[in-house]
Design a protein around this motif. Sequence first.
Motif, mmCIF file in Angstrom:
data_model
loop_
_atom_site.group_PDB
_atom_site.id
_atom_site.type_symbol
_atom_site.label_atom_id
_atom_site.label_comp_id
_atom_site.label_asym_id
_atom_site.label_seq_id
_atom_site.Cartn_x
_atom_site.Cartn_y
_atom_site.Cartn_z
ATOM 1 N N UNK A 19 0.792 -1.224 0.000
ATOM 2 C CA UNK A 19 0.000 0.000 0.000
ATOM 3 C C UNK A 19 0.827 1.278 0.000
ATOM 4 N N UNK A 20 2.039 1.206 0.513
ATOM 5 C CA UNK A 20 2.858 2.412 0.624
ATOM 6 C C UNK A 20 4.293 2.060 0.264
ATOM 7 N N UNK A 21 4.917 2.891 -0.550
ATOM 8 C CA UNK A 21 6.349 2.755 -0.809
ATOM 9 C C UNK A 21 7.027 4.025 -0.337
ATOM 10 N N UNK A 22 7.983 3.868 0.584
ATOM 11 C CA UNK A 22 8.763 5.002 1.071
ATOM 12 C C UNK A 22 10.072 5.055 0.295
ATOM 13 N N UNK A 23 10.277 6.120 -0.456
ATOM 14 C CA UNK A 23 11.522 6.286 -1.211
ATOM 15 C C UNK A 23 12.657 6.652 -0.254
ATOM 16 N N UNK A 24 13.886 6.245 -0.575
ATOM 17 C CA UNK A 24 15.025 6.640 0.270
ATOM 18 C C UNK A 24 15.178 8.157 0.284
ATOM 19 N N UNK A 25 15.547 8.683 1.439
ATOM 20 C CA UNK A 25 15.706 10.134 1.584
ATOM 21 C C UNK A 25 17.074 10.620 1.127
ATOM 22 N N UNK A 26 18.027 9.696 1.025
ATOM 23 C CA UNK A 26 19.395 10.078 0.697
ATOM 24 C C UNK A 26 20.281 10.188 1.922
ATOM 25 N N UNK A 27 19.675 10.181 3.107
ATOM 26 C CA UNK A 27 20.420 10.195 4.364
ATOM 27 C C UNK A 27 20.378 8.778 4.924
ATOM 28 N N UNK A 28 21.554 8.205 5.231
ATOM 29 C CA UNK A 28 21.614 6.831 5.734
ATOM 30 C C UNK A 28 22.494 6.795 6.982
ATOM 31 N N UNK A 29 21.880 6.842 8.169
ATOM 32 C CA UNK A 29 22.679 6.742 9.390
ATOM 33 C C UNK A 29 23.253 5.329 9.543
ATOM 34 N N UNK A 30 24.423 5.257 10.128
ATOM 35 C CA UNK A 30 25.107 3.976 10.341
ATOM 36 C C UNK A 30 25.768 3.983 11.710
ATOM 37 N N UNK A 31 26.036 2.797 12.205
ATOM 38 C CA UNK A 31 26.864 2.649 13.402
ATOM 39 C C UNK A 31 28.305 2.514 12.936
ATOM 40 N N UNK A 32 29.210 3.238 13.594
ATOM 41 C CA UNK A 32 30.617 3.050 13.258
ATOM 42 C C UNK A 32 30.971 1.602 13.561
ATOM 43 N N UNK A 33 31.958 1.066 12.858
ATOM 44 C CA UNK A 33 32.254 -0.356 12.968
ATOM 45 C C UNK A 33 33.753 -0.595 12.882
ATOM 46 N N UNK A 34 34.204 -1.530 13.671
ATOM 47 C CA UNK A 34 35.593 -1.972 13.575
ATOM 48 C C UNK A 34 35.602 -3.478 13.799
ATOM 49 N N UNK A 35 36.708 -4.095 13.476
ATOM 50 C CA UNK A 35 36.829 -5.545 13.639
ATOM 51 C C UNK A 35 38.081 -5.844 14.444
ATOM 52 N N UNK A 36 37.966 -6.840 15.306
ATOM 53 C CA UNK A 36 39.143 -7.300 16.039
ATOM 54 C C UNK A 36 39.275 -8.801 15.810
ATOM 55 N N UNK A 37 40.456 -9.215 15.415
ATOM 56 C CA UNK A 37 40.663 -10.636 15.141
ATOM 57 C C UNK A 37 40.648 -11.412 16.449
ATOM 58 N N UNK A 38 39.877 -12.500 16.472
ATOM 59 C CA UNK A 38 39.747 -13.297 17.688
ATOM 60 C C UNK A 38 40.321 -14.698 17.527
ATOM 61 N N UNK A 39 40.797 -15.026 16.340
ATOM 62 C CA UNK A 39 41.387 -16.346 16.130
ATOM 63 C C UNK A 39 41.374 -16.718 14.668
#
Length: 105
Positions: A19-39
């Motif tokens: 019934x409704x399609x929401x178009x992307x606004x162009x703003x995309x919040x994200x969580x900062x991300x990092x990786x740490x090797x565990x094995x």
Amino acid sequence: MIANLTPHPVNIFVGGEASITLAPSGVVPRCSQSAEQVGTVDGIPVSRQVFGEVVDLPVPQDGVYLVVSRLVAAACPARDDLLIPGPMVRGEDGRPIGCNGLAKV
């Protein structure tokens, strides 16, 4: 008002019908991300993904709801204006075609 802060259109089904399609606004919040090797497993590096602060999330505005990723919504539990896509709707081929309403985390 509802703003779509995901990178793709969100097709919302209500009563079994799209019934409704929401178009992307162009703003995309994200969580900062990092990786740490565990094995390693069989010589393949295994890492743990670590998520930090949310970036690019607009400040709350009266009467405005924001559709964001589940990760962003979960990182901001005090925000009452954040919504996520509801349960996924799949087409006959099994691919996602939308969601049943919107949800809160």
